[in-house]
Design an enzyme around this catalytic site. Structure first.
Site, PDB file in Angstrom:
ATOM      1  N   LYS A 250       0.794  -1.383  -0.010  1.00  0.00           N
ATOM      2  CA  LYS A 250       0.056  -0.090  -0.075  1.00  0.00           C
ATOM      3  C   LYS A 250       0.903   1.314  -0.071  1.00  0.00           C
ATOM      4  O   LYS A 250       2.206   1.256   0.125  1.00  0.00           O
ATOM      5  CB  LYS A 250      -0.943  -0.084   1.200  1.00  0.00           C
ATOM      6  CG  LYS A 250      -1.773  -1.422   1.390  1.00  0.00           C
ATOM      7  CD  LYS A 250      -3.076  -1.568   0.465  1.00  0.00           C
ATOM      8  CE  LYS A 250      -3.606  -2.822   0.771  1.00  0.00           C
ATOM      9  NZ  LYS A 250      -4.906  -2.943   0.315  1.00  0.00           N
TER      10      LYS A 250
HETATM   11  C1  LIG Z   1      -5.784  -4.026   0.927  1.00  0.00           C
HETATM   12  C2  LIG Z   1      -7.099  -3.895   0.760  1.00  0.00           C
HETATM   13  C3  LIG Z   1      -7.989  -4.655   2.079  1.00  0.00           C
HETATM   14  C4  LIG Z   1      -7.550  -4.938   3.174  1.00  0.00           C
HETATM   15  O1  LIG Z   1      -6.078  -5.891   3.089  1.00  0.00           O
HETATM   16  P1  LIG Z   1      -5.379  -6.301   4.412  1.00  0.00           P
HETATM   17  O2  LIG Z   1      -4.470  -7.349   3.774  1.00  0.00           O
HETATM   18  O3  LIG Z   1      -6.477  -7.226   5.120  1.00  0.00           O
HETATM   19  O4  LIG Z   1      -4.935  -5.383   5.161  1.00  0.00           O
HETATM   20  C5  LIG Z   1      -9.226  -4.642   1.872  1.00  0.00           C
HETATM   21  N1  LIG Z   1      -9.760  -4.014   0.600  1.00  0.00           N
HETATM   22  C6  LIG Z   1      -9.069  -3.478  -0.423  1.00  0.00           C
HETATM   23  C7  LIG Z   1      -9.858  -3.110  -1.565  1.00  0.00           C
HETATM   24  C8  LIG Z   1      -7.924  -3.619  -0.302  1.00  0.00           C
HETATM   25  O5  LIG Z   1      -6.997  -3.237  -1.403  1.00  0.00           O
END
Ligand SMILES: *Cc1c(COP(=O)(O)O)cnc(C)c1O
Length: 382
Positions: free
Chosen positions: A183
């Protein structure tokens, strides 16, 4: 040249922040998490923040705190990461998908409208690839039908639409951000839920901490909770990253601009759409769309051989094996999502990507798409 698909941007300050925590006896439930929550709430303009160990946990406790359960329907996007729908299943509720807008790739308000029934209790709209959703129409529907809005902003930290930062601005009930290493900023694993509702914040805090009561009494569990706590090392990393998030986002915007500059000239490639209302795009990934004439599998293989990894992104949730088997979904159910998903490709993208790396990826992409497109055309003429 080998270019990674994604890579976190970690500097010496980040490392010092984590090591600093390790020199104290408090590795969980301590001052770093509290400070991270305060600083994150302030960054996105929310009153309360609850740090958790993943974005998925944040989505789950949002729905749990809002009382979503068996018999309830929750509308979300099939063009998202699987967690956007799984969080509904964790609560024993039913996910209902609504198709997307072909340009923004966000869930279409008109499609949501078609899917609302008298069992609909909540919406989980997603800011896909960092593009803020148009909340105006969604808000009108939510008020008319008295719906909870859990905004999956896991890909959109810091984006703004018409000057408003993605977060808890009306009509949002809770918004969730995620900090996995791919991210815009990272805590390793981690996430945060923000809200302006003090009662909801207290309930989510309890849900993330084994259902303990508001005083945090160690052995008093007032509800069925979970262990979704973020630890102190992760929170310290998050604070350090947040302190230079605007610089990280600027660097990512520069990489995206390099790509767009070069790829606009490539016939078989469509560069990402940025809505005119999106005045700051927080770039999560760089996802291109390929002309129908390009064989995506062959392109990925050819790029891979040249050290350029790429991924189809997203694979629609309703066509995931678990969802097909459990709900009977089949190709054709969400035509726009499927059409888009069949032609999207995420190419290497990360904060510290160099102009030389972007040049190399674009040069390889251009060479292979023209070769593969030609082959297809030639094949048709035979
Ligand atoms: C990254 C993401 C999440 C959450 O991901 P985790 O790996 O649980 O932190 C949820 N929704 C979207 C659209 C994402 O891109």
């Amino acid at each position: 040249m080998n270019v990674p698909l994604s890579r976190p941007s970690i500097n010496e300050d980040d490392i010092d922040a984590v090591l600093g925590v390790m020199r104290t006896p408090t590795l969980s439930i301590g001052p770093q998490v509290q400070a991270f929550e305060r600083e994150m709430a302030s960054y996105v303009g929310a009153e309360h923040a609850v740090a958790v160990n993943s974005g998925t946990s944040g989505l789950h406790i949002s729905l749990a705190a809002a009382g979503i359960g068996p018999g309830d329907e929750v509308i979300t996007s099939p063009f998202s990461f699987v967690a956007s729908a799984n969080c509904v299943l964790y609560q024993g509720a039913t996910p209902v998908f609504a198709d997307i807008d072909e340009d923004t790739l966000n869930v279409s308000p008109a499609e949501i409208d078609h899917r609302i029934t008298d069992r609909t209790r909540a919406l989980v709209p997603v800011d896909v690839f960092g593009q803020p959703i148009d909340m105006d129409r969604i808000g009108t529907m939510a008020r008319r039908h008295d719906l909870v809005i859990v905004r999956d902003s896991c890909e959109a930290i810091g984006s703004t639409r018409n000057g408003v930062i993605v977060g808890t601005a009306d009509p949002v009930t809770t918004a969730v951000f995620a900090f996995y290493p791919n991210k815009q900023m990272t805590t390793g694993e981690g996430g945060i839920v923000v809200t302006n509702d003090a009662t909801l914040a207290a309930t989510m805090r309890s849900l993330a901490n084994q259902g303990r009561d508001d005083n945090g009494s160690w052995m008093n569990h007032v509800r069925l909770g979970f262990n979704y706590r973020l630890d102190e090392m992760s929170a310290a990393l998050g604070r350090s990253q947040l302190s230079r998030l605007d610089a990280l986002l600027e660097q990512r915007a520069r990489v995206a601009a390099w790509y767009t500059e070069r790829l606009t000239a490539v016939d078989a490639v469509r560069t990402p759409f940025v809505a005119p209302e999106t005045d700051r795009m927080s770039w999560f990934v760089y996802v291109i769309r390929l002309d129908d004439s390009v064989d995506r599998e062959a392109l990925m293989r050819a790029l891979g051989k040249d050290g350029v990894p790429s991924r189809p992104y997203f694979a629609p949730i309703h066509l995931q094996p678990y969802y097909r088997e459990r709900f009977g979904y089949a190709p054709g159910d969400y035509p726009v999502t499927e059409r888009v998903a069949a032609t999207t490709l995420a190419i290497p993208f990360f904060t510290d990507m160099s102009e030389e790396q972007v040049d190399y990826v674009c040069e390889r992409l251009e060479a292979h798409t023209s070769r593969l497109t030609m082959t297809a055309t030639a094949r048709k003429q035979l």
